[in-house]
Design a protein around this motif. Structure first.
Motif, PDB file in Angstrom:
ATOM      1  N   GLU A  33      82.676  75.525  40.994  1.00 38.58           N
ATOM      2  CA  GLU A  33      81.300  76.822  40.602  1.00 38.58           C
ATOM      3  C   GLU A  33      81.094  76.170  41.959  1.00 38.58           C
ATOM      4  O   GLU A  33      80.775  77.462  42.111  1.00 38.58           O
ATOM      5  N   GLU A  34      80.270  75.175  42.851  1.00 42.54           N
ATOM      6  CA  GLU A  34      79.451  74.868  44.450  1.00 42.54           C
ATOM      7  C   GLU A  34      80.124  76.111  45.328  1.00 42.54           C
ATOM      8  O   GLU A  34      79.749  76.453  45.521  1.00 42.54           O
ATOM      9  N   ASP A  35      81.618  75.878  45.336  1.00 45.12           N
ATOM     10  CA  ASP A  35      82.467  76.389  46.349  1.00 45.12           C
ATOM     11  C   ASP A  35      82.608  77.962  46.052  1.00 45.12           C
ATOM     12  O   ASP A  35      82.553  78.568  47.061  1.00 45.12           O
ATOM     13  N   THR A  70      75.257  83.870  30.520  1.00 48.72           N
ATOM     14  CA  THR A  70      74.981  85.062  30.444  1.00 48.72           C
ATOM     15  C   THR A  70      73.984  85.973  31.265  1.00 48.72           C
ATOM     16  O   THR A  70      73.206  87.114  31.490  1.00 48.72           O
ATOM     17  N   HIS A  71      73.035  84.720  32.087  1.00 54.22           N
ATOM     18  CA  HIS A  71      72.709  85.728  33.130  1.00 54.22           C
ATOM     19  C   HIS A  71      73.156  85.555  34.567  1.00 54.22           C
ATOM     20  O   HIS A  71      72.929  86.794  35.149  1.00 54.22           O
ATOM     21  N   TYR A  72      73.405  84.311  35.377  1.00 55.06           N
ATOM     22  CA  TYR A  72      73.342  84.323  37.133  1.00 55.06           C
ATOM     23  C   TYR A  72      75.208  85.133  36.913  1.00 55.06           C
ATOM     24  O   TYR A  72      74.781  86.083  37.656  1.00 55.06           O
ATOM     25  N   PHE A  73      76.208  84.476  36.580  1.00 59.88           N
ATOM     26  CA  PHE A  73      77.369  85.035  36.515  1.00 59.88           C
ATOM     27  C   PHE A  73      77.720  86.483  36.328  1.00 59.88           C
ATOM     28  O   PHE A  73      78.623  87.177  36.688  1.00 59.88           O
ATOM     29  N   PRO A  74      76.750  87.642  35.376  1.00 58.28           N
ATOM     30  CA  PRO A  74      76.746  89.007  35.330  1.00 58.28           C
ATOM     31  C   PRO A  74      76.191  89.530  37.075  1.00 58.28           C
ATOM     32  O   PRO A  74      77.033  90.230  37.318  1.00 58.28           O
ATOM     33  N   GLN A  75      74.886  89.171  37.281  1.00 60.11           N
ATOM     34  CA  GLN A  75      74.793  89.068  38.518  1.00 60.11           C
ATOM     35  C   GLN A  75      75.525  88.895  39.978  1.00 60.11           C
ATOM     36  O   GLN A  75      75.388  89.780  40.976  1.00 60.11           O
ATOM     37  N   HIS A 106      83.934  76.517  31.116  1.00 57.66           N
ATOM     38  CA  HIS A 106      82.994  77.073  30.409  1.00 57.66           C
ATOM     39  C   HIS A 106      83.537  76.246  28.856  1.00 57.66           C
ATOM     40  O   HIS A 106      82.894  75.529  28.041  1.00 57.66           O
ATOM     41  N   TYR A 107      84.335  76.978  28.143  1.00 59.29           N
ATOM     42  CA  TYR A 107      85.439  76.839  27.116  1.00 59.29           C
ATOM     43  C   TYR A 107      85.655  74.955  27.336  1.00 59.29           C
ATOM     44  O   TYR A 107      85.666  74.367  26.236  1.00 59.29           O
ATOM     45  N   ALA A 108      86.247  75.233  28.310  1.00 57.04           N
ATOM     46  CA  ALA A 108      86.773  73.597  28.051  1.00 57.04           C
ATOM     47  C   ALA A 108      86.131  72.321  28.437  1.00 57.04           C
ATOM     48  O   ALA A 108      86.097  71.604  28.156  1.00 57.04           O
ATOM     49  N   VAL A 109      84.949  72.378  29.128  1.00 55.44           N
ATOM     50  CA  VAL A 109      84.409  71.499  29.037  1.00 55.44           C
ATOM     51  C   VAL A 109      83.238  71.455  27.819  1.00 55.44           C
ATOM     52  O   VAL A 109      83.121  70.738  27.755  1.00 55.44           O
ATOM     53  N   LEU A 138      86.662  82.659  36.356  1.00 61.65           N
ATOM     54  CA  LEU A 138      87.734  81.103  35.797  1.00 61.65           C
ATOM     55  C   LEU A 138      86.907  80.506  35.866  1.00 61.65           C
ATOM     56  O   LEU A 138      86.709  79.375  34.473  1.00 61.65           O
ATOM     57  N   LEU A 139      85.377  80.436  36.335  1.00 62.21           N
ATOM     58  CA  LEU A 139      84.571  79.984  35.978  1.00 62.21           C
ATOM     59  C   LEU A 139      83.964  80.082  34.367  1.00 62.21           C
ATOM     60  O   LEU A 139      83.328  78.261  33.817  1.00 62.21           O
ATOM     61  N   ASP A 140      83.781  81.031  33.989  1.00 61.52           N
ATOM     62  CA  ASP A 140      83.152  81.142  32.615  1.00 61.52           C
ATOM     63  C   ASP A 140      84.378  80.239  32.237  1.00 61.52           C
ATOM     64  O   ASP A 140      84.018  80.044  30.491  1.00 61.52           O
TER      65      ASP A 140
END
Length: 189
Positions: free
Chosen positions: A177-179, A100-105, A124-127, A119-121
């Motif tokens: 995600e870190e990469d 909600t915060h970081y990815f849009p930024q 999140h559903y899989a995790v 892809l990371l979003d």
């Protein structure tokens, strides 16, 4: 970015990100992530992920000790569930803030990373599905141990299996995600 980047790349089958998602890491490789120039927000992100990895390792070790007979059912329950509870709560909150915060930024700062963020979003559903399974197994184990129910042994086995299933995708997601995120934070502020 080409259309092939919008493909699945499912978390459960990924062993690494495709190079098209890691182009920023090429400019700022992992070997530089401990430099003083890395912003505090990136350092905090890495510390959060280190905490998730540590909790995951702890839970794995507790499950291994139970399976080997080194600890009994009550010890398994007592050593695992406090860590599991904190892990589930913190990881869920971490993902909510990212989505909600970081990815849009991040998309706004560097639009070319949008396919990687998408892809990371999806990850999140899989995790989250794994987190739900862990919560269900943890709750079942807790209920049966507290009730002194003989089925607690079955619930403990399901809990240990759920930990095994969840570990690899979660760790893959943290690395991926870190990469994408850490180089962006380091290079773009």
């Amino acid at each position: 970015m080409s259309d092939d980047l919008t493909g699945e790349w499912p978390l459960a089958r990924r062993s690494a990100l495709p190079a098209a998602f890691t182009w920023l890491r090429e400019a700022f490789p992992r070997s530089r992530w401990d430099e003083a120039s890395v912003p505090g927000s990136a350092t905090h992100w890495l510390q959060m992920h280190a905490g998730f990895r540590q909790a995951s390792r702890h839970m794995e070790k507790v499950a291994e000790a139970y399976r080997s007979g080194s600890i009994d059912l009550r010890d398994f329950h007592g050593r695992l569930l406090p860590t599991l509870s904190g892990f589930l709560q913190h990881l869920d909150g971490h993902h909510r803030i990212e989505t909600t915060h970081y990815f849009p930024q991040f998309r706004a700062i560097e639009p070319r990373i949008a396919p990687g963020i998408d892809l990371l979003d999806r990850d999140h559903y899989a995790v989250h599905a794994q987190l739900e399974r862990l919560a269900e197994c943890g709750n079942a184990l807790h209920r049966t141990v507290r009730a002194g129910n003989i089925n607690a042994v079955d619930d403990a086995a399901r809990m240990a299996d759920a930990l095994d299933t969840a570990a690899s995708p979660l760790l893959r997601h943290l690395d991926d995600e870190e990469d994408i995120v850490i180089p962006l934070m380091a290079l773009r502020g």
